[in-house]
Design a protein around this motif. Sequence first.
Motif: not given
Length: 408
Positions: A6, A40-41, A43, A45, A47-48, A51-52, A69, A79
Amino acid sequence: MDANALAHSLLLQCLKRLNKTSALVCEGKINITPRSHNDYLTASTPDRLAAHDYLNALARQVPQLQICYHAEGFDEIPILKSIVIGNTRAVLKALNIDVLAEVIEADIQLLQTQIQTAPSWLQDAFRELADTWRNCKSIHRFSNNRKDALLLGIRFASWLAAQDNLNIDFRTASVKAFGDSKTLENNLPAITDVLILSGRHDLSIAYSHAEILAEWGVSKFSPLLRIRGKCRLELRNSAISTRGATPYIAMPLEQLTAISLASPSPYILLIENLSSFERYCREIDDDGVIIYTFGFPPRQWIAPVQRLIAAVQCPVYHWGDIDLGGYQILAHLDRQLDGKVIPFRMFNEPASNENRIDLKALTDTIAAASNSHISHLHKLISEALKQNKVVCSVEQESLDPVSPLHFA
């Protein structure tokens, strides 16, 4: 550091705005929006958050990368707001991504060097290559991603241009041009995409790769003239008679220099498909001269048949499929054989399938013919078109052989 799918996809989207084919944009700020970064938006939680973690670790490794963020309240999931790239080249290097503009320029330089020694028609065709590739567009179906394929096409076209009266098989041509026997066959689409630009092919015709190469004297197997009738075949070092050869005689075209009639013939019939030719020669017993055209006739076939037909007084017929390809062959023979070809059983035959023919395409294909017989055929099809008749294609093999003498 393991790549996160991601995060990697997100970075590639951002870098695409900066890593352009025309020039490298040195820095930039990319806002994360639903329109551009919906994956991304939407995806999950976990997975995000994963990615972070990847993005934050990469930012620590590459100071020129900042991950920003949105402000968050207590216990809120962060986010992404934006990704700021302060040095595009450094970020590309960290991700092992090439600078596209530099790759394009190197490709352009390489191609232009090769094109300088290529035939003039090829130089003209690719004169705008540099500007086209810098604008991330294709030229004659070649984008910079097909650079290697284009190089092969240029190399083969240049080799062909240096040959005289070529008559050679695929494998030998491949060895001589590339030093490898299979390169030609493994790259036929690219090579024929280049050759079609030469101007020697009718672009309205959907040639096969083999037909394009045959026009240049290159064939997968040495083409054989297949002929039945009372003829004399002039060879390089001798001559032979076809009298009594049943069901027909086959002779490599590379050996053939001329064809002549050994005695008067009531007609000459050219047949498009091999199965129909084979059946005709076995089932029809008269004094006609029957010649197989190879479907779309190769260049080596045209010259001796052209000389034969120029010297005879009898009618010359062509029997082929009733479809666009069959009519394209008819139109080609009309041009190559001085307008002497009479279409035979090429309209109003029982359909062999339910494939409708585009009658407008048929009329366009034979519209330029000066031959009165083909003009009459054009008129018949035009009338069917006006009356909105449904006409289906007819494969020649579905019809039983019948001699032109039967209709005399």
